[in-house]
Design an enzyme around this catalytic site. Structure first.
Site, PDB file in Angstrom:
ATOM      1  N   SER A   1       0.804  -1.232   0.000  1.00 13.48           N
ATOM      2  CA  SER A   1       0.000   0.000   0.000  1.00 13.48           C
ATOM      3  C   SER A   1       0.831   1.274   0.000  1.00 13.48           C
ATOM      4  O   SER A   1       0.277   2.363  -0.191  1.00 13.48           O
ATOM      5  CB  SER A   1      -0.944  -0.005   1.205  1.00 13.48           C
TER       6      SER A   1
ATOM      7  N   HIS B   1     -15.181  -0.058   3.780  1.00 12.62           N
ATOM      8  CA  HIS B   1     -15.012   1.284   4.343  1.00 12.62           C
ATOM      9  C   HIS B   1     -16.191   2.200   4.046  1.00 12.62           C
ATOM     10  O   HIS B   1     -16.227   3.343   4.502  1.00 12.62           O
ATOM     11  CB  HIS B   1     -13.738   1.940   3.776  1.00 12.62           C
TER      12      HIS B   1
ATOM     13  N   CYS C   1      -7.806   2.187   2.055  1.00  9.98           N
ATOM     14  CA  CYS C   1      -8.893   1.437   1.418  1.00  9.98           C
ATOM     15  C   CYS C   1      -8.433   0.900   0.059  1.00  9.98           C
ATOM     16  O   CYS C   1      -8.137   1.665  -0.864  1.00  9.98           O
ATOM     17  CB  CYS C   1     -10.108   2.339   1.230  1.00  9.98           C
TER      18      CYS C   1
END
Length: 646
Positions: free
Chosen positions: A326, A369, A382
């Site tokens: 991420s 989310h 997310c």
């Protein structure tokens, strides 16, 4: 009885013949000797004059002092120390094995050194052979006293490389070692200096990449030797030129702190100045003592290093290539923003998964989310938001942005085994695998998985460029012999300031929003606030059963199957100065494992000494204080605590 006249005449004739024969023989011998003497004295006069001169005068190389290496503040990182050694000249010793046997009765020479000296003698090299190195002054005295019985043997004083901060700089500076046949084979033309017994050259790191700068130029001395090769006196000397001294951009104290902070993890960390690219720390753990290689590492020590599953010999900071996870999401966001595929106010609904082509790609939060915007998508990481926008912008523009931010690009530093990483696109897959790029590849790449690979150094560069808005490049060499090396600020990335600010705000939310994934790694001091991004890089596929149970725990898995933990960040947020990237192999969650290391490393770079406890959240200060007390740090002179020394 009286002899007759006839007998007397015959005897006289025999004497005369014998005299003539002997005289003729003697004359012939004298003639031959004369001719031989004339040939030697006239025809071969020059040849014998040179041979006699060689026997009387010997010209020996003087290895130059190797250049020193310092940190940015002048602290010694690689130096030279005097050591005594014993050498033997094959030509002067005669029977080398016999002389070595006598020498073993005086010095404690190992069987390995004995056999090595004999092997070098059989090569018929005219150069002296080092029999024993790093001997004491008492041993030097013993050799001198027994000199008449040891033809061709003499004690010498040499210089040996030493690394006073050993483990802290092993992967940066590297080490030197004896010249090998492979090293000699690389030369365009022979270099007598490299054939000097046990002459050492750089093997890895700065030592090898800056070899020509550090080595210097040899001098020579003319000495008079006696019949057994013993040096009688020095007739002349021409000093060599010492190698150039090098100053690195590294701060030795910050490097020591970061190395200690990584502890026993298999990990890597890079701390970089976002304004000029200076690397303040670049640590790979676990590390090793480079002095072992200089002195001749034992099989036991070497096997301990190569058999360690944490790979202490590997420089993970530049050679390690990991899926960035991420931490890559800023690349996807900037690509989509610049292409106009989204705006700063775009929202995406996250139900916990993203379905494309009949396949579900899951978000790390299985419950989803809900409706998220860019800043919240970055702050809470997310996955679905980035799956969605990646489909809109496409892999080629994502890859283009990744390369603009320094991923998939080799950053040349004087270090060994630097990886290019991998920033894939459609053309790459077609060329590499002869296959078409598919939608699933884009979805995986959008969150730093799939084919995407990057090193900790590349992640630090990416973060520096986001923080500064310029194409800053990493720099490790500060100056050479006092001459500062260029430190260009780098051209502008050409990205709209508002777009960059929106991504930075998302990184700020990671560490400063209570719902941010890196909230536990926040800095409370407003003048040093941290902006960052966590990442978890999967090294295995998560089974359907694990997803169904809702329990996906790294701690229940063998170490080698756990996810990599990553975190990148810069600080202070309001006026970015430093960026850092940390990868902990098989560490688990990036926010809980790598995030605190990034925070501590940046606080150390911004502080004059240990990070102040006041910069940490009040609830963490007691734990941080205990943690700092447990770190094995060097004092102002570079010495480790007495209790840690061997």
């Amino acid at each position: 009885m009286r002899r007759s006249a006839r007998d007397t005449d015959e005897s006289a004739a025999k004497v005369t013949r014998r005299g003539l024969f002997l005289g003729g023989s003697m004359a012939a011998v004298v003639a031959v000797l004369g001719a031989r003497m004339r040939h030697m004295q006239v025809d071969q006069a020059e040849e014998f004059r040179l041979l006699a001169e060689d026997n009387r005068i010997s010209i020996r190389l003087i290895p130059p002092a190797r250049g020193l290496i310092h940190d940015r503040n002048g602290k010694l990182l690689a130096g030279n120390e005097q050591n005594y050694r014993v050498v033997i000249s094959r030509d002067d010793a005669g029977n080398v094995e016999d002389v070595l046997n006598r020498l073993t009765g005086i010095l404690p020479i190992s069987e390995e050194d004995f056999e090595r000296a004999l092997k070098e003698a059989r090569k018929r090299s005219p150069l002296p052979i080092i029999v024993s190195d790093r001997i004491s002054w008492d041993d030097v005295s013993k050799v001198a006293i027994n000199a008449p019985a040891l033809p061709g043997v003499s004690p010498e004083v040499g210089l040996s490389r030493i690394y006073p901060r050993d483990f802290d700089f092993a992967h940066i500076i590297g080490y030197v070692g004896p010249v090998s046949d492979r090293d000699l084979a690389k030369l365009d033309e022979p270099d007598p200096l490299l054939q000097t017994p046990k002459f050492q050259i750089g093997k890895i790191g700065v030592e090898t990449w800056m070899e020509d700068t550090l080595r210097g130029k040899a001098g020579n001395r003319r000495v008079e030797v006696n019949a057994v090769g013993r040096v009688m006196r020095e007739l002349g000397r021409q000093e060599g030129v010492a190698g150039a001294d090098i100053r690195l951009t590294i701060d030795a104290d910050v490097q020591n702190f970061v190395q200690a902070r990584l502890g026993d993890e298999s990990a890597a960390a890079v701390v970089m100045d976002v304004q000029n690219g200076d690397i303040l720390a670049i640590a790979s753990a676990p590390s090793f003592d480079p002095n072992l290689f200089v002195r001749g590492i034992s099989h036991a020590d070497y096997n301990a290093l190569t058999e360690n599953d944490h790979r202490p010999l590997a420089n993970k900071t530049v050679a390690g290539a990991y899926p960035p996870g991420s931490t890559f999401k800023m690349v996807t966001a900037l690509a989509a923003l610049e292409a106009g595929a989204i705006t700063t106010s775009t929202t995406v609904y996250c139900p916990g998964h993203y379905e494309v082509g009949g396949r579900k790609f899951h978000c790390w939060r299985s419950s989803g989310h809900g409706k998220v915007s860019l800043d919240r998508a970055l702050g809470e990481s997310c996955d679905v938001f980035f799956y969605d926008i990646a489909m809109k912008v496409g892999i080629d523009k994502i890859a283009e942005m990744g390369r603009r931010l320094g991923l998939g690009e080799r950053h040349d530093l004087p270090m060994s085994a630097i990886t290019d990483g991998l920033m894939p696109n459609k053309a790459w897959k077609q060329e590499r695998y002869k296959k078409e790029w598919v939608i699933g590849d884009t979805v995986n790449a959008s969150i730093g998985q799939g084919y995407v690979l990057s090193s900790p150094l590349q992640l630090a560069v990416m973060t520096s460029r986001i923080a500064s808005g310029r194409a800053v490049s990493p720099r490790l060499i500060h100056s050479i012999d006092g001459v500062a090396q260029p430190a260009p600020a780098g051209p502008s990335l050409g990205l709209d300031a508002n777009l960059l600010n929106s991504v930075r705000q998302g990184m700020f939310a990671v560490c400063n929003s209570q719902r941010g994934t890196g909230y536990s790694a926040r800095i409370d001091d407003k003048s040093m606030r941290l902006a960052g991004k966590s990442g978890t890089s999967q090294v295995r596929n998560i089974s359907a059963a694990e997803r169904a149970s809702g329990v996906i725990s790294n701690n229940d898995l063998p170490w080698i199957r756990r996810d990599h933990a990553l975190f990148v960040g810069f600080a202070p947020f309001d006026a970015p100065r430093y960026a850092a990237a940390v990868v902990v192999e098989h560490g688990g969650g990036g926010s809980t494992v790598a995030g605190p290391i990034v925070r501590d490393a940046l606080l150390r770079a911004m502080s004059d000494g240990l990070p102040p406890l006041s910069a940490y959240p009040a609830s963490q200060r007691n734990r941080i204080d205990t943690q700092q007390r447990g770190l094995i740090l060097r004092d102002a002179e570079g010495n480790l605590p007495e209790s840690t020394r061997a």
